[in-house]
Design a protein around this motif. Structure first.
Motif, PDB file in Angstrom:
ATOM      1  N   SER A 313      68.286  49.047  48.841  1.00 52.80           N
ATOM      2  CA  SER A 313      67.876  49.966  49.887  1.00 52.80           C
ATOM      3  C   SER A 313      68.944  51.049  50.031  1.00 52.80           C
ATOM      4  O   SER A 313      70.140  50.778  49.853  1.00 52.80           O
ATOM      5  CB  SER A 313      67.696  49.236  51.223  1.00 52.80           C
ATOM      6  OG  SER A 313      67.427  50.140  52.271  1.00 52.80           O
ATOM      7  N   VAL A 314      68.511  52.264  50.354  1.00 52.54           N
ATOM      8  CA  VAL A 314      69.422  53.396  50.549  1.00 52.54           C
ATOM      9  C   VAL A 314      69.218  53.953  51.957  1.00 52.54           C
ATOM     10  O   VAL A 314      68.073  54.116  52.408  1.00 52.54           O
ATOM     11  CB  VAL A 314      69.170  54.503  49.503  1.00 52.54           C
ATOM     12  CG1 VAL A 314      70.099  55.694  49.761  1.00 52.54           C
ATOM     13  CG2 VAL A 314      69.392  53.963  48.096  1.00 52.54           C
ATOM     14  N   TRP A 315      70.324  54.260  52.653  1.00 49.52           N
ATOM     15  CA  TRP A 315      70.286  54.917  53.954  1.00 49.52           C
ATOM     16  C   TRP A 315      70.937  56.281  53.807  1.00 49.52           C
ATOM     17  O   TRP A 315      72.029  56.402  53.223  1.00 49.52           O
ATOM     18  CB  TRP A 315      71.036  54.114  55.012  1.00 49.52           C
ATOM     19  CG  TRP A 315      70.521  52.722  55.240  1.00 49.52           C
ATOM     20  CD1 TRP A 315      69.586  52.048  54.525  1.00 49.52           C
ATOM     21  CD2 TRP A 315      70.946  51.836  56.278  1.00 49.52           C
ATOM     22  NE1 TRP A 315      69.389  50.790  55.034  1.00 49.52           N
ATOM     23  CE2 TRP A 315      70.218  50.639  56.119  1.00 49.52           C
ATOM     24  CE3 TRP A 315      71.854  51.935  57.309  1.00 49.52           C
ATOM     25  CZ2 TRP A 315      70.378  49.549  56.960  1.00 49.52           C
ATOM     26  CZ3 TRP A 315      72.027  50.854  58.162  1.00 49.52           C
ATOM     27  CH2 TRP A 315      71.288  49.665  57.993  1.00 49.52           C
ATOM     28  N   VAL A 316      70.324  57.306  54.372  1.00 47.87           N
ATOM     29  CA  VAL A 316      70.889  58.650  54.313  1.00 47.87           C
ATOM     30  C   VAL A 316      71.016  59.202  55.728  1.00 47.87           C
ATOM     31  O   VAL A 316      70.101  59.056  56.545  1.00 47.87           O
ATOM     32  CB  VAL A 316      70.035  59.583  53.415  1.00 47.87           C
ATOM     33  CG1 VAL A 316      68.587  59.647  53.881  1.00 47.87           C
ATOM     34  CG2 VAL A 316      70.644  60.987  53.368  1.00 47.87           C
ATOM     35  N   THR A 317      72.183  59.831  56.015  1.00 47.77           N
ATOM     36  CA  THR A 317      72.489  60.332  57.359  1.00 47.77           C
ATOM     37  C   THR A 317      72.895  61.800  57.282  1.00 47.77           C
ATOM     38  O   THR A 317      73.670  62.185  56.403  1.00 47.77           O
ATOM     39  CB  THR A 317      73.632  59.522  57.987  1.00 47.77           C
ATOM     40  OG1 THR A 317      73.283  58.134  58.013  1.00 47.77           O
ATOM     41  CG2 THR A 317      73.921  59.989  59.411  1.00 47.77           C
ATOM     42  N   ASP A 318      72.380  62.613  58.226  1.00 45.28           N
ATOM     43  CA  ASP A 318      72.744  64.032  58.229  1.00 45.28           C
ATOM     44  C   ASP A 318      73.944  64.275  59.143  1.00 45.28           C
ATOM     45  O   ASP A 318      74.484  63.354  59.760  1.00 45.28           O
ATOM     46  CB  ASP A 318      71.548  64.910  58.598  1.00 45.28           C
ATOM     47  CG  ASP A 318      71.065  64.711  60.031  1.00 45.28           C
ATOM     48  OD1 ASP A 318      71.804  64.120  60.853  1.00 45.28           O
ATOM     49  OD2 ASP A 318      69.945  65.158  60.347  1.00 45.28           O
ATOM     50  N   GLU A 319      74.337  65.532  59.261  1.00 45.62           N
ATOM     51  CA  GLU A 319      75.530  65.888  60.035  1.00 45.62           C
ATOM     52  C   GLU A 319      75.369  65.610  61.524  1.00 45.62           C
ATOM     53  O   GLU A 319      76.355  65.463  62.246  1.00 45.62           O
ATOM     54  CB  GLU A 319      75.851  67.378  59.829  1.00 45.62           C
ATOM     55  CG  GLU A 319      76.391  67.703  58.456  1.00 45.62           C
ATOM     56  CD  GLU A 319      76.692  69.181  58.295  1.00 45.62           C
ATOM     57  OE1 GLU A 319      77.775  69.499  57.766  1.00 45.62           O
ATOM     58  OE2 GLU A 319      75.843  70.014  58.690  1.00 45.62           O
ATOM     59  N   ASP A 320      74.120  65.552  62.011  1.00 43.81           N
ATOM     60  CA  ASP A 320      73.877  65.279  63.427  1.00 43.81           C
ATOM     61  C   ASP A 320      73.704  63.788  63.728  1.00 43.81           C
ATOM     62  O   ASP A 320      73.392  63.418  64.855  1.00 43.81           O
ATOM     63  CB  ASP A 320      72.639  66.046  63.890  1.00 43.81           C
ATOM     64  CG  ASP A 320      72.833  67.549  63.787  1.00 43.81           C
ATOM     65  OD1 ASP A 320      73.815  68.055  64.377  1.00 43.81           O
ATOM     66  OD2 ASP A 320      72.044  68.207  63.089  1.00 43.81           O
ATOM     67  N   GLY A 321      73.868  62.969  62.701  1.00 43.26           N
ATOM     68  CA  GLY A 321      73.811  61.519  62.912  1.00 43.26           C
ATOM     69  C   GLY A 321      72.453  60.897  62.764  1.00 43.26           C
ATOM     70  O   GLY A 321      72.292  59.686  62.968  1.00 43.26           O
ATOM     71  N   ALA A 322      71.454  61.681  62.409  1.00 45.58           N
ATOM     72  CA  ALA A 322      70.117  61.117  62.193  1.00 45.58           C
ATOM     73  C   ALA A 322      70.101  60.356  60.869  1.00 45.58           C
ATOM     74  O   ALA A 322      70.513  60.893  59.835  1.00 45.58           O
ATOM     75  CB  ALA A 322      69.066  62.219  62.179  1.00 45.58           C
ATOM     76  N   THR A 323      69.630  59.127  60.893  1.00 46.64           N
ATOM     77  CA  THR A 323      69.657  58.258  59.716  1.00 46.64           C
ATOM     78  C   THR A 323      68.248  57.848  59.318  1.00 46.64           C
ATOM     79  O   THR A 323      67.459  57.384  60.150  1.00 46.64           O
ATOM     80  CB  THR A 323      70.481  56.986  59.981  1.00 46.64           C
ATOM     81  OG1 THR A 323      71.813  57.358  60.321  1.00 46.64           O
ATOM     82  CG2 THR A 323      70.509  56.089  58.747  1.00 46.64           C
ATOM     83  N   ASN A 324      67.953  58.023  58.053  1.00 45.60           N
ATOM     84  CA  ASN A 324      66.711  57.518  57.481  1.00 45.60           C
ATOM     85  C   ASN A 324      67.033  56.207  56.777  1.00 45.60           C
ATOM     86  O   ASN A 324      67.763  56.180  55.789  1.00 45.60           O
ATOM     87  CB  ASN A 324      66.130  58.526  56.488  1.00 45.60           C
ATOM     88  CG  ASN A 324      64.736  58.127  56.001  1.00 45.60           C
ATOM     89  OD1 ASN A 324      64.360  56.961  56.064  1.00 45.60           O
ATOM     90  ND2 ASN A 324      63.992  59.092  55.510  1.00 45.60           N
TER      91      ASN A 324
END
Length: 335
Positions: A313-324
């Protein structure tokens, strides 16, 4: 002459003044108390598995030694606690064994004492314990995903757990429990499925607790309980989009090395500023964090075993902290 009669009376009085000593370990008419029995089975700390419905459990102990060769009987106690404040069963036995029906999925404590035909009672034996497992119930589901204390930006989440097994071959269904309290006392939703995964639209900005139970007419024990938190929608931020590229879910390979590949993008964050966490393990084991960092889109899994299924599984997070939080994909390594 008077002195002679006085001596005879004194001797008779002394010879008749010995008293019987009674029960509970005291000798009666100079009769000796039997020693305490020694336990044989169920073994101390053992686990017993029931094989049929309403199965009786066999108890055995070694006979007490009675120096006077009196007839000895036994008293057996089985309890839910080591202090024997909560007695499950108690009975007398004329032999050094007995069978008792007990409810499964419970720890029990047991001990035995003996009594001879003159009512002299021995001390109790040592106390032994055992666990009675329900062999007709499915095995306990093992949770896979999401991991405990996960924080999720996406409230559309799929829960995964391992398949349970059963000895009688009956089909198994699962109940997924979702609650807003850690003890599942309030706000509990129950979802039933024959699969080992279930997708739910969760409430945003909420702490969630979840566990799974398997049933084939007889319920398993509950799995462990895990927690997660669903974030709310940002006012101007979107969650990163994630796509798995290789391997496809359920794919088979004969290689002991495989390159996991994915891609992600975000409307507000440059691709070089997206951060990733990669989780990997054999199917049936808890996912382990194997890599993390900025702008990574591959991971090489080496030293794989033949005839083994793996999950990732992969988790990706943006600069604002939102994580998919990515779904769990599997692949097989065939010989």
């Amino acid at each position: 002459m008077k002195n002679i009669w006085a001596l005879i009376i004194l001797i008779l009085f002394c010879s008749c003044s010995d008293e019987d000593t009674g029960e509970n370990g005291n000798d009666t008419n100079n009769n000796i108390t039997p020693n305490a029995p020694t336990l044989v089975t169920p073994g101390n700390g053992s686990t017993l598995t029931t094989q049929v419905a309403d199965e009786e459990i066999y108890f055995e102990w070694n006979p007490s030694y009675d120096p006077d060769n009196d007839v000895v009987s036994y008293y057996i106690e089985v309890a839910y606690d080591s202090s024997f404040n909560s007695i499950s069963s108690q009975l007398y036995s004329s032999v050094t064994y007995n069978t008792i029906y007990l409810y499964p999925n419970q720890v029990y404590y047991w001990r035995v004492k003996s009594k001879d035909s003159n009512f002299n009672i021995s001390p109790f034996s040592q106390t032994w314990s055992f666990y009675l497992e329900d062999g007709l119930a499915p095995t306990i589901p093992q949770l896979i995903f999401p991991l405990d204390e996960t924080e999720c930006s996406n409230n559309d989440l799929t829960f995964y757990w391992n398949e349970s097994t059963t000895q009688n071959g009956n089909s198994i269904t699962y109940k997924l429990y979702i609650s807003t309290t850690p003890d599942f006392s309030n706000g509990v939703d129950i979802y039933t499925t024959s699969n080992t995964e279930y997708n739910i639209q969760l409430t945003q900005s909420t702490a969630i607790y979840w566990k799974v139970e398997a049933t084939n007419g007889t319920n398993s024990s509950f799995s462990e309980a895990r927690s997660l938190y669903t974030q709310g929608n940002g006012t101007s931020n979107t969650m990163p989009q994630l796509d798995y590229i290789f391997p496809e879910d359920g794919m088979s390979t004969s290689s002991q090395s495989i390159l996991l590949q994915w891609q992600a993008f975000d409307n507000e964050t440059s691709s070089v500023n997206l951060t990733y966490k990669v989780y990997f393990s054999e199917l049936g084991q808890e996912l382990q964090l194997v890599d993390e960092g900025y702008a990574i889109n591959t991971y090489t899994a080496n030293g794989l075993n033949f005839n083994t299924t793996y999950q990732w599984s992969v988790w990706v997070t943006d600069e604002d902290g939102a994580t998919n939080v990515g779904e769990v994909y599997t692949f097989n390594v065939d010989f």
